[in-house]
Design an enzyme around this catalytic site. Structure first.
Site, PDB file in Angstrom:
ATOM      1  N   ASP A  29       0.735  -1.202   0.024  1.00  0.00           N
ATOM      2  CA  ASP A  29       0.022   0.119  -0.083  1.00  0.00           C
ATOM      3  C   ASP A  29       0.932   1.191   0.201  1.00  0.00           C
ATOM      4  OD1 ASP A  29      -3.177   0.368   0.721  1.00  0.00           O
ATOM      5  OD2 ASP A  29      -1.983   2.144   0.997  1.00  0.00           O
ATOM      6  N   LYS A  52      -0.544   3.035   7.066  1.00  0.00           N
ATOM      7  CA  LYS A  52      -1.402   1.843   6.929  1.00  0.00           C
ATOM      8  C   LYS A  52      -0.510   0.619   7.213  1.00  0.00           C
ATOM      9  CE  LYS A  52      -5.372   2.223   4.631  1.00  0.00           C
ATOM     10  NZ  LYS A  52      -5.936   2.441   3.121  1.00  0.00           N
ATOM     11  N   GLU A  68     -14.984  -8.947  -6.218  1.00  0.00           N
ATOM     12  CA  GLU A  68     -15.193  -9.548  -4.698  1.00  0.00           C
ATOM     13  C   GLU A  68     -16.595  -8.907  -4.124  1.00  0.00           C
ATOM     14  OE1 GLU A  68     -15.562  -7.487  -1.935  1.00  0.00           O
ATOM     15  OE2 GLU A  68     -15.501  -5.589  -3.442  1.00  0.00           O
ATOM     16  N   ARG A  90     -18.939  -8.049   2.312  1.00  0.00           N
ATOM     17  CA  ARG A  90     -19.782  -7.092   3.029  1.00  0.00           C
ATOM     18  C   ARG A  90     -18.713  -6.709   4.177  1.00  0.00           C
ATOM     19  NH1 ARG A  90     -24.187 -11.093   4.938  1.00  0.00           N
ATOM     20  NH2 ARG A  90     -21.990 -12.502   5.170  1.00  0.00           N
ATOM     21  N   LYS A 101     -20.495  -7.565 -10.832  1.00  0.00           N
ATOM     22  CA  LYS A 101     -20.350  -7.066  -9.655  1.00  0.00           C
ATOM     23  C   LYS A 101     -21.333  -5.938  -9.358  1.00  0.00           C
ATOM     24  CE  LYS A 101     -18.889  -5.539  -5.704  1.00  0.00           C
ATOM     25  NZ  LYS A 101     -17.651  -5.175  -5.066  1.00  0.00           N
ATOM     26  N   LEU A 105     -34.553  -6.423   2.901  1.00  0.00           N
ATOM     27  CA  LEU A 105     -35.908  -5.543   2.729  1.00  0.00           C
ATOM     28  C   LEU A 105     -36.076  -4.764   3.983  1.00  0.00           C
ATOM     29  CD1 LEU A 105     -38.528  -7.973   1.294  1.00  0.00           C
ATOM     30  CD2 LEU A 105     -37.560  -5.976   0.105  1.00  0.00           C
ATOM     31  N   GLY A 142     -26.067   3.420   2.258  1.00  0.00           N
ATOM     32  CA  GLY A 142     -24.756   4.164   2.293  1.00  0.00           C
ATOM     33  C   GLY A 142     -23.585   3.462   2.065  1.00  0.00           C
ATOM     34  N   CYS A 192     -19.735   1.319  -1.226  1.00  0.00           N
ATOM     35  CA  CYS A 192     -20.024   0.878  -2.468  1.00  0.00           C
ATOM     36  C   CYS A 192     -21.259   1.088  -3.265  1.00  0.00           C
ATOM     37  CB  CYS A 192     -19.947  -0.709  -2.134  1.00  0.00           C
ATOM     38  SG  CYS A 192     -18.383  -1.284  -1.649  1.00  0.00           S
ATOM     39  N   LYS A 250     -23.339   1.337   8.556  1.00  0.00           N
ATOM     40  CA  LYS A 250     -24.067  -0.003   9.005  1.00  0.00           C
ATOM     41  C   LYS A 250     -23.216  -0.341  10.434  1.00  0.00           C
ATOM     42  CE  LYS A 250     -21.579  -3.412   6.487  1.00  0.00           C
ATOM     43  NZ  LYS A 250     -22.162  -4.745   5.573  1.00  0.00           N
TER      44      LYS A 250
HETATM   45  C1  UDX Z   1     -22.067  -4.072  -0.206  1.00  0.00           C
HETATM   46  C2  UDX Z   1     -22.454  -5.423  -0.806  1.00  0.00           C
HETATM   47  O1  UDX Z   1     -23.446  -6.146   0.112  1.00  0.00           O
HETATM   48  C3  UDX Z   1     -21.433  -6.362  -0.979  1.00  0.00           C
HETATM   49  O2  UDX Z   1     -21.839  -7.496  -1.521  1.00  0.00           O
HETATM   50  C4  UDX Z   1     -20.354  -5.553  -2.004  1.00  0.00           C
HETATM   51  O3  UDX Z   1     -19.359  -6.376  -2.195  1.00  0.00           O
HETATM   52  C5  UDX Z   1     -20.096  -4.285  -1.529  1.00  0.00           C
HETATM   53  O4  UDX Z   1     -21.318  -3.296  -1.180  1.00  0.00           O
HETATM   54  P1  UDX Z   1     -21.360  -3.325   2.116  1.00  0.00           P
HETATM   55  O5  UDX Z   1     -21.147  -2.003   1.447  1.00  0.00           O
HETATM   56  O6  UDX Z   1     -20.387  -3.876   2.995  1.00  0.00           O
HETATM   57  O7  UDX Z   1     -21.604  -4.240   1.142  1.00  0.00           O
HETATM   58  O8  UDX Z   1     -22.985  -3.318   2.945  1.00  0.00           O
HETATM   59  P2  UDX Z   1     -24.302  -3.751   2.919  1.00  0.00           P
HETATM   60  O9  UDX Z   1     -24.401  -4.963   4.109  1.00  0.00           O
HETATM   61  O10 UDX Z   1     -24.684  -4.199   1.609  1.00  0.00           O
HETATM   62  O11 UDX Z   1     -25.241  -2.782   3.428  1.00  0.00           O
HETATM   63  C6  UDX Z   1     -25.264  -1.303   2.297  1.00  0.00           C
HETATM   64  C7  UDX Z   1     -26.125  -0.445   3.012  1.00  0.00           C
HETATM   65  O12 UDX Z   1     -27.626  -0.871   2.932  1.00  0.00           O
HETATM   66  C8  UDX Z   1     -26.197  -0.299   4.542  1.00  0.00           C
HETATM   67  O13 UDX Z   1     -26.069   1.333   4.699  1.00  0.00           O
HETATM   68  C9  UDX Z   1     -27.266  -0.977   5.132  1.00  0.00           C
HETATM   69  O14 UDX Z   1     -27.469  -0.065   6.153  1.00  0.00           O
HETATM   70  C10 UDX Z   1     -28.474  -0.667   4.106  1.00  0.00           C
HETATM   71  N1  UDX Z   1     -29.518  -1.640   3.981  1.00  0.00           N
HETATM   72  C11 UDX Z   1     -29.048  -3.165   4.103  1.00  0.00           C
HETATM   73  C12 UDX Z   1     -30.715  -1.356   4.335  1.00  0.00           C
HETATM   74  O15 UDX Z   1     -30.972   0.018   4.467  1.00  0.00           O
HETATM   75  N2  UDX Z   1     -31.832  -2.285   4.451  1.00  0.00           N
HETATM   76  C13 UDX Z   1     -31.337  -3.652   4.195  1.00  0.00           C
HETATM   77  O16 UDX Z   1     -32.304  -4.499   4.216  1.00  0.00           O
HETATM   78  C14 UDX Z   1     -30.160  -3.867   3.938  1.00  0.00           C
END
Ligand code: UDX
Length: 437
Positions: free
Chosen positions: A30, A35, A148, A151, A208, A254, A261, A264, A327
């Site tokens: 990196d 880091k 990839e 989560r 993806k 759901l 947010g 990703c 999250k």
């Molecule tokens: C996501 C994808 O799930 C993952 O497969 C990909 O590789 C990267 O992006 P991540 O960003 O870690 O992963 O979060 P994720 O668990 O998907 O949640 C995304 C957002 O959606 C969070 O802010 C979460 O609070 C929100 N969310 C999720 C909801 O509002 N409602 C839900 O039912 C599920």
């Protein structure tokens, strides 16, 4: 296998440690010296459950090291590109600077037979462009696109036990060689029966963004239903349970509330729209604009609900925001709905105090103008209204009686539909939630 991992952020650091755990000899590279120093001392530079233990375990084997010197990647047979593709400032498109720099940086260190593996989320067409560059500089090496799906919060588990492995490979013997090499890298998950899809570059790159678009759409769908529930007096949590029983729909992803947010989903759907526009296919993805709008409206609605429970004005009111991470089980505040709500309320004249079990330091860096507290009780001391913005377990577990003692006004807005309305109302709270009566 001897492996290099270029980029040691949320994706690369976990990937490097997991590859060492699978028995490979790994060097993580990196450009961020701080880091690298942390990782080299066996500490995780961000909060990710299970990563500190995994780092400790794998560093002890001698199979994992970290460096800022890309030249140390020379000698590895497989090189994973794991750098970020954030949203460009002022544009929907992805910023490809880090991917381009990583690729240009590793090219001189590749040897014939090496496999260069793209893991970053990229606009479709990127792999084809990198493959051309590779053919110019090191034609004996082969590119594979291997997206990839990890989560945050479950990154270690998702890397060691993925849902599926997707390889985008070139046609011909080079592709077959690259596939064989990658099969050896992933021998353990493949032996566990992980489904594998071997395809072309374009499909692998699209998988993806298609997956993330689907997830974002699912969340915005239920949040659109929440808007309807708000106007009709229905309960979106019961609606989600009821439609979720249909196996074709499924209950996961759901959960109505403040919406998605993170680093990703938001930027990926925007970059996908931007790329579709460049390709003349923008019509196919115009629905994603609506998905994005529904998602952003939820943040505004949360502020409006807080205003409603404060009798029409939040000016001068003290607001406690529980949660700063996008999250739970993460300290990532990139595009965090919680911080977006906190900042909007502060800009509208409220006195806002934000708390989070893990993300306060990152949140403070992103929004230095907000105030922060270490605990929910501290944040809520003397508050007129409490906003639950990120559903950490400790906030779900709050006792409404004890918590009612610290606030000035017992008003709570549940932005994630995780509190028991009956229990909170019985303890004397005014309870409001997104999509619930
Ligand atoms: C996501 C994808 O799930 C993952 O497969 C990909 O590789 C990267 O992006 P991540 O960003 O870690 O992963 O979060 P994720 O668990 O998907 O949640 C995304 C957002 O959606 C969070 O802010 C979460 O609070 C929100 N969310 C999720 C909801 O509002 N409602 C839900 O039912 C599920």
């Amino acid at each position: 296998m001897r492996i290099s991992v270029i980029g040691c952020g949320y994706l690369g650091a976990v990937h490097a440690a997991c590859m060492a755990q699978l028995g490979h000899d790994v060097v993580g590279v990196d450009v961020d010296a701080e880091k690298v120093a942390l990782l080299a001392s066996g500490r995780a530079p961000f909060f990710e459950p299970g990563l500190p233990e995994l780092l400790e375990e794998t560093m002890a084997t001698g199979r994992l090291r970290f460096t800022t010197d890309l030249a140390e990647a020379a000698g590895a047979q497989v090189h994973f590109v794991c750098v970020g593709t954030p949203q460009k400032r002022g544009e929907n498109a992805a910023d490809m600077r880090f991917v381009d720099a990583a690729v240009e940086g590793i090219l001189p260190h590749l040897a014939p037979g090496d496999v260069l593996v793209g893991k970053s989320t990229v606009p479709v067409g990127t792999a084809e462009r990198i493959a051309e560059r590779l053919a110019e500089v090191q034609p004996g090496a082969t590119l594979v696109w291997n997206p990839e799906f990890l989560r945050e919060g479950f990154a270690v588990q998702d890397t060691l036990h993925p849902d599926r492995l997707v390889y985008g490979i070139p046609a011909g013997p080079d592709g077959a060689h690259a596939q064989a090499v990658l099969d050896e890298v992933y021998a353990t998950p493949l032996a566990d029966g992980t489904p594998q899809v071997v395809t072309d570059f374009a499909t692998a790159q699209l998988v993806k963004v298609a997956a993330n678009s689907f997830l974002a759409t699912k969340i915005s769908f239920i949040n659109a239903m929440a808007e309807l529930c708000e106007t009709t007096g229905a309960d979106v949590t019961q609606l989600a349970d009821a439609i979720g029983h249909d196996a074709r729909i499924g209950r996961r992803f759901l959960n109505a509330g403040l919406g998605f947010g993170g680093g990703c989903l938001p930027k990926d759907i925007r970059a996908f729209m931007a790329r579709a526009g460049e390709l003349g296919a923008d019509q196919a993805l115009s629905f994603l604009r609506e998905v994005d709008s529904i998602n952003m409206r939820r943040r505004v609605r949360m502020v409006d609900l807080a205003r409603e429970v404060c009798d029409g004005s939040i000016v001068g009111r003290k607001v406690a925001v529980l949660g700063a991470a996008f999250k739970p089980n993460s300290d990532d505040v990139r595009d965090s709905p919680a911080l977006s709500v906190a900042a909007q309320m502060a800009l509208q004249g409220a006195t806002v105090v934000v708390t989070d079990p893990e993300a306060v330091a990152n949140a403070e860096r992103a929004w230095p103008q907000l105030s922060f507290a270490a605990t929910a009780e501290e944040a809520a001391a003397g508050a007129d209204v409490v906003l639950l913005a990120t559903e950490w377990q400790e906030y779900r577990d709050l006792d409404p009686h004890a918590f009612g003692e610290v606030v000035r006004g017992k008003r709570v807005v549940d932005g994630r539909n995780v509190l028991d309305p009956g229990k909170w109302r019985a303890a004397g709270w005014v309870y409001r939630a997104l999509g619930r009566p």
